[in-house]
Design an enzyme around this catalytic site. Structure first.
Site, PDB file in Angstrom:
ATOM      1  N   SER A   1      -2.768   4.774   3.204  1.00 51.69           N
ATOM      2  CA  SER A   1      -3.976   4.519   2.410  1.00 51.69           C
ATOM      3  C   SER A   1      -4.158   3.023   2.166  1.00 51.69           C
ATOM      4  CB  SER A   1      -3.927   5.314   1.105  1.00 51.69           C
ATOM      5  OG  SER A   1      -5.167   5.286   0.427  1.00 51.69           O
TER       6      SER A   1
ATOM      7  N   HIS B   1     -10.143   9.588  -1.408  1.00 55.30           N
ATOM      8  CA  HIS B   1     -10.287  10.182  -0.081  1.00 55.30           C
ATOM      9  C   HIS B   1     -11.096  11.485  -0.133  1.00 55.30           C
ATOM     10  CE1 HIS B   1      -7.689   7.238   1.871  1.00 55.30           C
ATOM     11  NE2 HIS B   1      -6.873   7.362   0.839  1.00 55.30           N
TER      12      HIS B   1
END
Length: 268
Positions: free
Chosen positions: A47, A155
């Site tokens: 990420s 996300h």
């Protein structure tokens, strides 16, 4: 640096501050490793960490990486204030089972897979009601559902309002071809083209992090030395869950001078 060394913790851990702070520590450790003469053949980041991976591969310089994560954090913080979100780790079910639960859970609200961390550790993200509903169903199937302490549904489509603005911001930077192989979150694959990587990073904001597939891809490339750069040992823990016992590998963490010295001693 003031937030990192003096806090307060509440301010440091706000997304808008945490993302550049973590990245600054990651990059400080990276520079120390590089100055010690250690170079990598592959880079990957989970990420937020993907920006540090891009810097390690020469795709974007350090200053640009910090500008990008600061903007990313600012936009994600803004969207989290607009849309209340939640995340939960589902432990004990594989990705196919969680995908099926998520598909059904969408009748309750926004929910999707955020991170495929290991074979049977998958983080879901979305509206609190939908995440709670999927978590409850997962528990009825024998899994554990662990609510994560987060300030937004990362996300997920709940932060999609940031995507266009972040894409436009990304386009003001130059992304170069990587000097070593970077395995990307969105595809769990490599890419040699700077502008294509730029587009992948725009998609990364709301797409699942395919970390399990990323490690499997590194294993297919016969990677035997893994170095977790920056604070914590979360990725080391995930690595040990993913890599089979008969796979020959070593893993190191570098978060301070002591761990750097240990790394240099082992690899010299």
């Amino acid at each position: 640096s003031q937030y990192c060394f003096k806090g307060p913790m509440k301010t440091l851990t706000e997304t808008v501050n945490l993302q550049p702070a973590v990245t600054a520590v990651n990059l400080a450790c990276l520079v120390a490793i590089q100055r010690a003469g250690i170079t990598s053949n592959f880079s990957a980041g989970h990420s937020l960490g993907e920006y540090s991976a891009l810097t390690s591969a020469g795709v974007v310089p350090m200053a640009d990486s910090l500008r990008l994560v600061f903007k990313r954090g600012k936009l994600m913080h803004r969207e989290a204030l607009k849309h209340k979100g939640a995340m939960s780790a589902i432990v004990g079910l594989d990705i196919e089972a969680v995908d099926a639960l998520v598909k059904t859970g969408r009748q309750t609200g926004v929910v999707s897979v955020a991170n495929h961390n290991s074979k049977k550790q998958i983080v879901i993200t979305g509206s609190p009601e939908a995440v709670a509903a999927v978590s409850k169903t997962a528990e009825s199937q024998g899994a554990r559902a662990i609510r994560l302490k987060v300030s937004g549904a990362w996300h997920s489509d709940l932060i999609k309002g940031a995507e266009d603005e972040f894409t436009a911001f990304l386009e003001t930077f130059q992304f170069l071809s990587p000097a070593n192989t970077v395995i990307h979150n969105v595809t769990a694959d490599s890419c040699d083209d700077g502008p294509t990587i730029q587009r992948l990073m725009a998609r990364q904001l709301c797409s699942p992090v395919r970390w399990y597939d990323t490690i499997r891809r590194l294993m297919s490339e016969k990677v035997e030395v893994f170095i977790e750069v920056g604070p914590g040992k979360v990725l080391t823990g995930l690595l040990k869950k993913i890599v089979p016992q008969d796979y020959n590998y070593r893993v190191f963490n570098v978060s301070n001078l002591k761990t750097l010295e240990a790394l240099v001693a082992e690899l010299s």
